[in-house]
Design a protein around this motif. Structure first.
Motif, PDB file in Angstrom:
ATOM      1  N   PHE A 168       0.851  -1.178   0.000  1.00 58.80           N
ATOM      2  CA  PHE A 168       0.000   0.000   0.000  1.00 58.80           C
ATOM      3  C   PHE A 168       0.894   1.236   0.000  1.00 58.80           C
ATOM      4  CE2 PHE A 168      -2.803  -3.152   2.061  1.00 58.80           C
ATOM      5  CZ  PHE A 168      -3.926  -3.031   1.258  1.00 58.80           C
ATOM      6  N   PHE A 169       0.460   2.266  -0.706  1.00 59.05           N
ATOM      7  CA  PHE A 169       1.222   3.515  -0.798  1.00 59.05           C
ATOM      8  C   PHE A 169       0.275   4.679  -0.546  1.00 59.05           C
ATOM      9  CE2 PHE A 169       2.020   6.939  -4.070  1.00 59.05           C
ATOM     10  CZ  PHE A 169       2.934   7.649  -3.315  1.00 59.05           C
ATOM     11  N   CYS A 170       0.658   5.554   0.369  1.00 57.11           N
ATOM     12  CA  CYS A 170      -0.154   6.721   0.684  1.00 57.11           C
ATOM     13  C   CYS A 170       0.289   7.910  -0.167  1.00 57.11           C
ATOM     14  CB  CYS A 170      -0.050   7.072   2.167  1.00 57.11           C
ATOM     15  SG  CYS A 170      -1.044   8.501   2.640  1.00 57.11           S
ATOM     16  N   GLU A 171      -0.546   8.236  -1.146  1.00 57.50           N
ATOM     17  CA  GLU A 171      -0.263   9.404  -1.991  1.00 57.50           C
ATOM     18  C   GLU A 171      -0.841  10.676  -1.386  1.00 57.50           C
ATOM     19  OE1 GLU A 171      -0.549  10.745  -6.703  1.00 57.50           O
ATOM     20  OE2 GLU A 171      -1.788   9.089  -5.967  1.00 57.50           O
ATOM     21  N   LEU A 333       3.562   0.590   2.799  1.00 61.11           N
ATOM     22  CA  LEU A 333       3.299  -0.501   3.739  1.00 61.11           C
ATOM     23  C   LEU A 333       3.359  -1.824   2.996  1.00 61.11           C
ATOM     24  CD1 LEU A 333       2.261  -1.837   6.380  1.00 61.11           C
ATOM     25  CD2 LEU A 333      -0.064  -1.173   5.676  1.00 61.11           C
ATOM     26  N   LEU A 334       4.235  -2.713   3.448  1.00 56.54           N
ATOM     27  CA  LEU A 334       4.353  -4.060   2.892  1.00 56.54           C
ATOM     28  C   LEU A 334       3.781  -5.057   3.895  1.00 56.54           C
ATOM     29  CD1 LEU A 334       5.370  -6.286   0.984  1.00 56.54           C
ATOM     30  CD2 LEU A 334       7.670  -5.953   1.957  1.00 56.54           C
ATOM     31  N   ARG A 352      -5.983   9.146  -0.539  1.00 54.53           N
ATOM     32  CA  ARG A 352      -5.670   8.333  -1.723  1.00 54.53           C
ATOM     33  C   ARG A 352      -4.560   7.358  -1.366  1.00 54.53           C
ATOM     34  NH1 ARG A 352      -6.254   7.904  -7.332  1.00 54.53           N
ATOM     35  NH2 ARG A 352      -4.346   7.545  -8.538  1.00 54.53           N
ATOM     36  N   VAL A 353      -4.944   6.093  -1.308  1.00 49.90           N
ATOM     37  CA  VAL A 353      -4.014   5.015  -1.028  1.00 49.90           C
ATOM     38  C   VAL A 353      -4.062   4.040  -2.199  1.00 49.90           C
ATOM     39  CG1 VAL A 353      -3.465   3.076   0.497  1.00 49.90           C
ATOM     40  CG2 VAL A 353      -4.190   5.254   1.469  1.00 49.90           C
ATOM     41  N   LEU A 354      -2.900   3.725  -2.758  1.00 48.96           N
ATOM     42  CA  LEU A 354      -2.800   2.825  -3.897  1.00 48.96           C
ATOM     43  C   LEU A 354      -2.275   1.462  -3.429  1.00 48.96           C
ATOM     44  CD1 LEU A 354      -1.290   5.310  -6.497  1.00 48.96           C
ATOM     45  CD2 LEU A 354      -3.716   4.796  -6.024  1.00 48.96           C
TER      46      LEU A 354
END
Length: 359
Positions: A168-171, A333-334, A352-354
């Protein structure tokens, strides 16, 4: 060589081996320290003195020949590639790792970080969340309104081949709420087994059947609103049938163009071979979507209903054991999907989380 000399020789070999392993561990820690420092924050929990999750940030004291180690994306990618064994070991030990303080800003940056790990890509065929591809291996996480809560689950728990790892990546970080809470799955299993042994035994013996109503097209108004066309990547019912069958899913078509999908019976209590422990691999108390009332659309594998009171008690365990760390922009986040359940806290602010899924 007599017995005494052989015993001394053997002892020397053992000592040399232990020293070699100790030196190797020290070398690995030193190499890791050139790139990362483990950060402690108040929200973390500790199990057997192991922090959950682990948080890695750039080491501010490490230096190269000319200057302090940067926190750029290119440096993070280099560190991932050179420290892959250490990172894999850390993920296996803790279940989840947050990379914080690196200059990850865009979906392109995130895609490069995912690629650096070298994990095999996994498609979202058969998944239930409304999401769309952004680029490369990057997708939106769940496009339902951010003020809706998403219950704890293992990603694609109903799939024959769930992802082994999630990114997960927080943009865009929400100003309040909107966390992605996480829980160690074996802790949930152990607490439920100790408190409700008969219920857990029934789960192990019978598994669960999941029923879900799918519209023809995506409905972004709720968390399980992915339509059957997106779910099976086709607008042809016969193709959808074939793909569903391959995934172990039964379909019952409805007059309005929608379909009822039926998964299972599926195992709920699974065995994590790499850690040699049982896990709570289900989203049985996370289905709160419109038209899919919990405890009615999920039954034991023999068709009997789930006891609502025990399911609500499971929710209490989730609340007691979960870790919810506020997102910061640039966080990656892994998650080991065989070790950790995740959820989504509601928020009224932009978020926005990818995401990216790996085999």
């Amino acid at each position: 060589m007599n017995f005494t000399r052989w015993a001394i020789f053997s002892q020397e070999i053992i000592l040399q081996y232990k020293q070699k392993k100790s030196n190797q561990a020290l070398e690995n820690r030193t190499s890791m320290a050139d790139h990362f420092t483990e950060t402690q924050i108040p929200q973390q929990k500790h199990y057997n003195s192991i922090p959950f999750p682990s948080i890695l940030s750039p080491n501010p004291t490490a230096t190269t020949t000319t200057k302090a180690v940067p926190c750029s994306v290119s440096h993070l990618i280099e560190a991932i590639k050179t420290q892959k064994p250490y990172l894999d070991s850390l993920l296996h030990k803790t279940g989840a790792v947050i990379f914080r303080g690196f200059d990850v800003k865009t979906p392109e940056d995130f895609n490069e970080v995912v690629e650096a790990f070298g994990y095999e890509d996994l498609s979202y065929l058969g998944g239930t969340a409304p999401r769309s591809k952004v680029l490369g291996r990057v997708f939106t996480a769940n496009e339902s309104p951010p003020d809706q809560h998403i219950g704890f689950h293992h990603e694609m728990a109903q799939a024959p081949e769930p992802p082994s790892k999630l990114f997960f990546f927080c943009e865009v970080a929400p100003t309040s709420g909107g966390e992605t809470p996480i829980i160690l799955s074996h802790i949930v299993y152990e607490r439920m087994r100790d408190k409700y042994p008969e219920f857990v035994e029934n789960l192990e013996n019978h598994g669960l059947i999941y029923s879900l109503l799918l519209g023809e097209d995506d409905d972004l108004s709720y968390i399980g609103g992915r339509g059957w066309k997106s779910t099976f990547s086709t607008d042809d019912k016969s193709v959808a049938e074939k793909r569903a069958t391959k995934l172990g899913i039964r379909l019952e078509w409805m007059e309005d163009g929608g379909v009822k999908r039926i998964d299972g019976p599926l195992p709920v209590i699974r065995y994590d071979k790499s850690r040699q422990r049982k896990i709570w691999f289900t989203n049985m108390v996370g289905w709160e979507e419109a038209g899919n009332a919990p405890f009615k659309t999920i039954t034991f594998g023999d068709g009997k209903p789930l006891p609502a009171d025990i399911c609500y008690e499971c929710l209490k365990i989730f609340e007691e054991e979960c870790v919810a760390i506020p997102w910061q922009e640039g966080d990656v986040l892994l998650i080991d999907n065989w070790a950790v359940l995740h959820a989504r806290s509601p928020t009224n602010s932009p978020r926005r989380v990818l995401a990216s899924l790996c085999k």
